[in-house]
Design a protein around this motif. Sequence first.
Motif, PDB file in Angstrom:
ATOM      1  N   GLN A 109       0.849  -1.197   0.000  1.00  0.00           N
ATOM      2  CA  GLN A 109       0.000   0.000   0.000  1.00  0.00           C
ATOM      3  C   GLN A 109       0.878   1.237   0.000  1.00  0.00           C
ATOM      4  O   GLN A 109       1.890   1.299   0.701  1.00  0.00           O
ATOM      5  CB  GLN A 109      -0.932   0.016   1.217  1.00  0.00           C
ATOM      6  N   ASP A 110       0.456   2.203  -0.808  1.00  0.00           N
ATOM      7  CA  ASP A 110       1.191   3.447  -1.027  1.00  0.00           C
ATOM      8  C   ASP A 110       0.421   4.583  -0.357  1.00  0.00           C
ATOM      9  O   ASP A 110      -0.793   4.490  -0.167  1.00  0.00           O
ATOM     10  CB  ASP A 110       1.214   3.635  -2.557  1.00  0.00           C
ATOM     11  N   PHE A 111       1.113   5.643  -0.012  1.00  0.00           N
ATOM     12  CA  PHE A 111       0.477   6.833   0.587  1.00  0.00           C
ATOM     13  C   PHE A 111       0.727   7.996  -0.350  1.00  0.00           C
ATOM     14  O   PHE A 111       1.831   8.517  -0.405  1.00  0.00           O
ATOM     15  CB  PHE A 111       1.059   7.095   1.979  1.00  0.00           C
ATOM     16  N   LEU A 166       4.077  -5.504 -14.725  1.00  0.00           N
ATOM     17  CA  LEU A 166       2.757  -4.877 -14.812  1.00  0.00           C
ATOM     18  C   LEU A 166       2.320  -4.524 -13.385  1.00  0.00           C
ATOM     19  O   LEU A 166       2.288  -5.379 -12.505  1.00  0.00           O
ATOM     20  CB  LEU A 166       1.762  -5.839 -15.451  1.00  0.00           C
ATOM     21  N   TYR A 167       2.028  -3.261 -13.200  1.00  0.00           N
ATOM     22  CA  TYR A 167       1.678  -2.740 -11.871  1.00  0.00           C
ATOM     23  C   TYR A 167       0.205  -2.403 -11.929  1.00  0.00           C
ATOM     24  O   TYR A 167      -0.220  -1.604 -12.750  1.00  0.00           O
ATOM     25  CB  TYR A 167       2.559  -1.526 -11.634  1.00  0.00           C
ATOM     26  N   VAL A 168      -0.561  -3.056 -11.062  1.00  0.00           N
ATOM     27  CA  VAL A 168      -1.979  -2.714 -11.004  1.00  0.00           C
ATOM     28  C   VAL A 168      -2.254  -2.004  -9.686  1.00  0.00           C
ATOM     29  O   VAL A 168      -1.881  -2.469  -8.618  1.00  0.00           O
ATOM     30  CB  VAL A 168      -2.900  -3.944 -11.235  1.00  0.00           C
ATOM     31  N   CYS A 184       3.298   0.111 -16.565  1.00  0.00           N
ATOM     32  CA  CYS A 184       4.204  -0.974 -16.964  1.00  0.00           C
ATOM     33  C   CYS A 184       5.606  -0.626 -16.460  1.00  0.00           C
ATOM     34  O   CYS A 184       6.519  -0.350 -17.217  1.00  0.00           O
ATOM     35  CB  CYS A 184       4.152  -1.238 -18.461  1.00  0.00           C
ATOM     36  N   ARG A 185       5.712  -0.626 -15.140  1.00  0.00           N
ATOM     37  CA  ARG A 185       6.966  -0.334 -14.443  1.00  0.00           C
ATOM     38  C   ARG A 185       6.750  -0.690 -12.973  1.00  0.00           C
ATOM     39  O   ARG A 185       5.621  -0.852 -12.522  1.00  0.00           O
ATOM     40  CB  ARG A 185       7.295   1.161 -14.544  1.00  0.00           C
ATOM     41  N   PHE A 186       7.841  -0.789 -12.216  1.00  0.00           N
ATOM     42  CA  PHE A 186       7.712  -0.888 -10.763  1.00  0.00           C
ATOM     43  C   PHE A 186       7.161   0.432 -10.224  1.00  0.00           C
ATOM     44  O   PHE A 186       7.356   1.482 -10.832  1.00  0.00           O
ATOM     45  CB  PHE A 186       9.075  -1.127 -10.128  1.00  0.00           C
ATOM     46  N   GLY A 187       6.481   0.385  -9.096  1.00  0.00           N
ATOM     47  CA  GLY A 187       5.959   1.602  -8.468  1.00  0.00           C
ATOM     48  C   GLY A 187       6.896   2.062  -7.364  1.00  0.00           C
ATOM     49  O   GLY A 187       7.553   1.256  -6.708  1.00  0.00           O
ATOM     50  N   ASP A 188       6.936   3.337  -7.179  1.00  0.00           N
ATOM     51  CA  ASP A 188       7.827   3.945  -6.199  1.00  0.00           C
ATOM     52  C   ASP A 188       6.942   4.729  -5.212  1.00  0.00           C
ATOM     53  O   ASP A 188       6.163   5.567  -5.659  1.00  0.00           O
ATOM     54  CB  ASP A 188       8.763   4.871  -6.972  1.00  0.00           C
ATOM     55  N   PRO A 189       6.969   4.463  -3.918  1.00  0.00           N
ATOM     56  CA  PRO A 189       7.959   3.708  -3.139  1.00  0.00           C
ATOM     57  C   PRO A 189       7.530   2.303  -2.718  1.00  0.00           C
ATOM     58  O   PRO A 189       8.185   1.712  -1.857  1.00  0.00           O
ATOM     59  CB  PRO A 189       8.117   4.576  -1.887  1.00  0.00           C
ATOM     60  N   GLU A 190       6.462   1.747  -3.316  1.00  0.00           N
ATOM     61  CA  GLU A 190       6.057   0.401  -2.900  1.00  0.00           C
ATOM     62  C   GLU A 190       7.171  -0.617  -3.147  1.00  0.00           C
ATOM     63  O   GLU A 190       7.363  -1.554  -2.371  1.00  0.00           O
ATOM     64  CB  GLU A 190       4.802  -0.055  -3.665  1.00  0.00           C
ATOM     65  N   THR A 191       7.896  -0.433  -4.265  1.00  0.00           N
ATOM     66  CA  THR A 191       8.944  -1.397  -4.614  1.00  0.00           C
ATOM     67  C   THR A 191       9.992  -1.504  -3.512  1.00  0.00           C
ATOM     68  O   THR A 191      10.501  -2.589  -3.225  1.00  0.00           O
ATOM     69  CB  THR A 191       9.619  -0.959  -5.929  1.00  0.00           C
TER      70      THR A 191
HETATM   71  N1  GLY Z   1       3.588   4.902  -6.052  1.00  0.00           N
HETATM   72  C1  GLY Z   1       2.856   5.216  -7.201  1.00  0.00           C
HETATM   73  C2  GLY Z   1       3.571   5.048  -8.459  1.00  0.00           C
HETATM   74  O1  GLY Z   1       4.692   4.589  -8.516  1.00  0.00           O
HETATM   75  O2  GLY Z   1       2.997   5.387  -9.467  1.00  0.00           O
END
Ligand code: GLY
Length: 321
Positions: A109-111, A166-168, A184-191
């Motif tokens: 989960q992201d904030f 794939l990031y959903v 279509c990339r890793f998410g930041d900062p969840e990764t």
């Molecule tokens: N944390 C959201 C994103 O990477 O798009």
Amino acid sequence: SKASAKDVMAAAGLPTAASEIVDSPARLDAALDRFGPPAGNPAWVVKDDALAAGKGVVVTPDRDVARAHAAGLLEAGHPVLLESFLDGPEVSLFCVVDGPTVVPLLPAQDFKRVGDGDTGPNTGGMGAYAPLAWLPEEMYRQIVSRIVEPVAAELVRRGCPFSGLLYVGLAITAKGPAVVEFNCRFGDPETQAVLALLESPLGQLLHAASTGALADFGGLRWSEGAAVAVVLAAENYPGRPRVGDVVVGAEADGVLHAGTARRDDGAIVSSGGRVLSVVGTGADLSAARANAYEILGSIRLPGSHFRTDIALAAAEGKVSV
Ligand code: GLY
């Protein structure tokens, strides 16, 4: 393009917010009336159709604010996506995909809002944690089998099989999981949080995806416990950030750099809005939070700010679906 993602989602029969693309100012007011509070939604959701580093999205109950954002995008020549509001806790799920084969990572989960208590403007993400103890295992499996796998299959059907990450992004609504967006990339900062728990070799996983061997890769191995990532942002972020300040303590363990640079004299200085994140791990979310905020406490950057409530509600058992 978010419009093209919506097209794939409709073809694959996925649950997602109702939406409309507006590409001319003349159509804007009537479209705003079909979304937001007049149409029974608690807020307007106005998105730039193209990529905008998380800052193209405005969610607001104020029609003037929604209208101004949409009008600004249209003026700049960007089509606008209006969406119905999806209520419920958000989930980011990263999947390594090759054609129809999907290997999901742990959900996180992201904030996205800049301030504690989800206040202030949207950002690229101010912190994240994994795993999500509040997300039932069955729902996680459904997200993979009813959302990610059908999208992978639809892309194969269209003759453009996807190979990569794939990031959903989902909201867990009262009616179940619904897609907020795909990337279509890793998410930041969840990764930062998810990879802190991955024990299987990431390089081998990505190599398998890129060489047609993903279906034989097998399940992933994860550490027990939890990880929490907290972003340290520069003064004024998500507006134009103050840069060029020396970051003290940035070479500690658990610090991952993003908006930093090394000056000629060797000092590490801020060079972007989200300057760095710290990643804490522990037996549970409370321990991981304590670890992350302890590392953060040793870092100094003039004018910087961070959220103090990353993973707090989950650690206190206050997130439910
Ligand atoms: N944390 C959201 C994103 O990477 O798009």
